[in-house]
Scaffold this motif. Structure first.
Motif, short mmCIF file in Angstrom:
data_model
loop_
_atom_site.label_atom_id
_atom_site.label_comp_id
_atom_site.label_asym_id
_atom_site.label_seq_id
_atom_site.Cartn_x
_atom_site.Cartn_y
_atom_site.Cartn_z
N LYS A 66 44.87 54.45 34.53
CA LYS A 66 45.05 54.18 35.18
C LYS A 66 46.63 54.36 35.82
CE LYS A 66 42.73 50.11 35.09
NZ LYS A 66 42.85 48.72 34.38
N GLN A 67 47.27 55.21 34.60
CA GLN A 67 48.10 55.62 35.14
C GLN A 67 48.21 56.63 36.26
OE1 GLN A 67 50.91 57.53 32.13
NE2 GLN A 67 52.51 58.20 33.52
N ASN A 70 47.12 54.90 39.63
CA ASN A 70 48.62 54.13 39.57
C ASN A 70 49.05 55.18 40.60
OD1 ASN A 70 47.93 51.74 38.89
ND2 ASN A 70 48.86 51.95 37.52
N ASN A 99 41.34 50.12 41.25
CA ASN A 99 42.75 50.57 40.78
C ASN A 99 43.06 51.00 41.73
OD1 ASN A 99 41.67 50.00 37.78
ND2 ASN A 99 40.72 52.39 37.57
N SER A 102 48.45 51.67 44.68
CA SER A 102 49.59 52.40 45.18
C SER A 102 49.07 53.03 45.85
CB SER A 102 50.25 53.35 44.29
OG SER A 102 51.00 52.05 43.08
#
Length: 392
Positions: A66-67, A70, A99, A102
């Protein structure tokens, strides 16, 4: 690595990482947990899978990490998706897209059918997108109404009539820059405050036009078909622009070779533009461009364009530059005085246009008294008198 390096403020480390090549970032992120977080942001900042195989690996990473997901700000899809296992790849890409919270820029240049993967997602930061013309376009834009720059890509395999009619009910209050086919512009542009508009004709008209001309001497039926083909420019669109976009600063028409010279259609288009620009008080730049390979213009082409830009300038005081189908950039001087230059830096083309222009003004100085006065100042009285004698 000196221990002092890792004690630097995160802002400085982030600025350093933004300048480091990708290969070095991949090595650097393995040295320290803190650096891993900083480097990851730039490793996945701009992702562009160039093959389906690379795409599969990337999407699996964005699903599991997920990082990393993002960190994605720009996503470009440009490989030939018709060559992949469609359903399994689509599911994988859909999970990864969920996901991308951003994401700021989406450049999708692949199968319009696979674009449905993105159509039902809301990307809260999305401001810039390049998407195919498709029936999913309305759904995608309704879920992402804060788009500021929109480029709609024509699909040579799909007719323009495939556009979802729900586009007409869309409101895109943040839209400032639009590029795409005329029928999409007519649906979207009037409901926005767009400042830059680029209209592209449908390139497929060219082959049909050639076939019609070949048959035109034998029957009247192709004449009607030719007339229908030549209506690719949309008068209603021009008046929609005129009525709803007084703040427009740049207006650009592409593929105008679909309006062949000698039929009167190009001249009619220029006449319609003259009416439209009168209601665009902030219009600075107007472009009407062919997609054909450049050929040197004939004097008649320049004469027609010179008449057009002077007529537009008389109706639109703010207009300062026009790029037209002869590959000539017309620039405005004081008042409504215009002069030509080549849009390319080719010196010979520059000199040819300048010579044509001086010959025109010198040959009829009483028709262009303001121009003649300027030429006297630039060239000097004697040189100007010689030019007048040579062209009279």
């Amino acid at each position: 690595m000196p221990p002092e390096f890792t004690r630097l403020p995160v802002e400085i480390l982030d600025a350093i990482a933004s300048e480091v090549p990708l290969a070095n970032l991949l090595a650097l992120c393995r040295t320290n947990r803190g650096l891993y977080r900083v480097c990851l942001r730039w490793i996945y900042h701009n992702v562009s899978p160039s093959t389906p195989t690379y795409g599969v690996g990337l999407f699996k990473t964005l699903i599991a990490n997920k990082q990393a997901a993002n960190s994605v700000r720009v996503l470009t899809i440009h490989f030939p998706t018709r060559e992949i296992l469609f359903k399994s790849f689509a599911r994988l890409m859909q999970k990864a897209a969920s996901n991308l919270i951003s994401l700021e820029s989406l450049y999708y240049c692949a199968s319009p059918d696979l674009f449905s993967v993105f159509a039902h997602f809301h990307f809260p930061r999305l401001r810039d997108c390049f998407i195919p013309i498709s029936t999913e376009m309305a759904t995608f834009l309704s879920r992402n109404p804060r788009v500021a720059e929109l480029f709609v890509l024509l699909d040579p395999q799909r007719p323009l009539t495939a556009v979802n009619p729900d586009l007409a009910s869309l409101s895109l209050p943040a839209l400032r820059d639009f590029s795409g086919p005329g029928n999409v512009a007519r649906a979207i542009v009037p409901n926005s405050e767009v400042a830059v508009v680029t209209i592209s004709w449908d390139l497929r008209i060219e082959d049909e036009y050639t076939e019609v001309l070949a048959a035109i001497s034998t029957t009247q039926e192709p004449l009607q078909k030719l007339h229908n083909l030549l209506q690719v420019w949309d008068t209603d669109l021009l008046f929609a622009i005129k009525d709803y976009l007084p703040h427009l600063t740049h207006l650009d028409f592409r593929n105008l070779s679909s309006l062949p010279p000698g039929t009167g259609e190009l001249e009619a288009f220029y006449d319609t533009l003259e009416t439209a620009v009168a209601s665009l008080p902030n219009l600075l730049v107007l472009a009407c461009i062919s997609h054909y390979e450049h050929v040197p213009p004939a004097p008649a082409d320049l004469a027609r364009e010179f008449r057009a830009v002077r007529a537009w300038g008389a109706r639109s005081p703010a207009l300062r530059a026009c790029l037209l189908t002869s590959n000539t950039m017309w620039l405005r001087d004081t008042g409504n005085m215009w002069h030509p230059r080549a849009s390319s830096p080719d010196k010979a083309e520059m000199q040819w246009r300048l010579g044509w222009f001086i010959g025109l003004i010198a040959g009829a100085p009483t028709q262009f008294p303001d121009y003649a006065d300027d030429m006297v100042e630039v060239l000097g009285p004697e040189a100007w008198a010689t030019l007048v004698d040579e062209n009279s």
